[in-house]
Design an enzyme around this catalytic site. Structure first.
Site, PDB file in Angstrom:
ATOM      1  N   LYS A 122       5.333  -6.755  94.213  1.00  0.00           N
ATOM      2  CA  LYS A 122       5.768  -5.361  94.079  1.00  0.00           C
ATOM      3  C   LYS A 122       4.598  -4.432  93.833  1.00  0.00           C
ATOM      4  CE  LYS A 122       6.757  -2.866  90.750  1.00  0.00           C
ATOM      5  NZ  LYS A 122       7.176  -2.263  89.463  1.00  0.00           N
ATOM      6  N   ASP A 140      11.837  -2.566  93.134  1.00  0.00           N
ATOM      7  CA  ASP A 140      11.850  -2.657  91.670  1.00  0.00           C
ATOM      8  C   ASP A 140      13.295  -2.831  91.220  1.00  0.00           C
ATOM      9  OD1 ASP A 140      13.031  -0.187  91.982  1.00  0.00           O
ATOM     10  OD2 ASP A 140      11.728   0.845  90.560  1.00  0.00           O
TER      11      ASP A 140
END
Length: 209
Positions: A122, A140
């Site tokens: 991420k 997320d």
């Protein structure tokens, strides 16, 4: 239920209507400041991260200065964000590695980014999208929650699986924009607890209804 094409069209129209000009809310001036800020943002808010990085990056405004500052001083500065000891250690390791292995520049390659201490998929995706403007769809907690509620991925999917499905679903040119829009949608309306469903035009696609 409308077909998939109409569903995707309505999702994008709603996002553009509600969150037309949203973007990254982390404060940064350089590539490494963004990378560090994203790493620090795990399990905390952008507001909390900004409150400590504004101090840290102002006081130590180069990689060399961050490299020379003590671990204890970094811990003291970032303590308010939680998990600060581990994050401070990772921060120092990132800075040292950037200086020793990358001539002080953040790499744009995903494989190289994820070799940096504390940098997962991420963080790498956010860095590529924000710093280098490379189309990515970072997932997320907000993006994952919304994707599951709207049936854009399955309820059992992990972030990496959700990311792959979102990239197949939406046009590449819209990935970065939608990533930011999903985050703001998740913060303002489609909250984890007590979502404000009356403000949402996508209720017919939501598995909560």
């Amino acid at each position: 239920m409308k077909n998939q094409k109409n569903k995707l069209k309505e999702i994008q129209e709603f996002m553009d209507e509600e969150f037309a000009n949203v973007g990254c809310e982390l404060h940064y001036k350089t590539d490494y400041e963004l990378l560090i800020a994203v790493m620090l943002s795990a399990q905390t808010t952008d507001v909390a991260v900004n409150s400590v990085t504004d101090v840290l990056f102002s006081k130590y405004d180069t990689l060399e200065k961050l490299n020379s500052v003590s671990l204890e001083e970094v811990e003291k500065t970032i303590q308010p964000i939680g998990i600060y000891k581990n994050k401070a250690k990772r921060l120092k390791e990132i800075v040292s590695t950037l200086l020793s292995d990358f001539d002080g520049k953040v790499p744009c390659d995903t494989e190289l980014l994820t070799k940096l201490p504390g940098v997962g998929n991420k963080t790498a995706c956010v860095t590529r999208a924000e710093v280098f403007k490379i189309p990515e769809f970072p997932v997320d907690t907000h993006v994952l929650r919304i994707s599951k509620r709207l049936g854009l991925c399955s309820l059992k999917d992990e972030p990496i699986e959700c990311e792959a499905k979102l990239k197949k679903t939406f046009e590449r040119e819209n990935w970065i924009k939608l990533h930011h829009q999903f985050i703001h949608f998740g913060r303002a309306i489609c909250k984890a607890q007590s979502p404000i469903c009356d403000r949402c035009k996508l209720k017919e696609y939501c598995n909560r209804h």
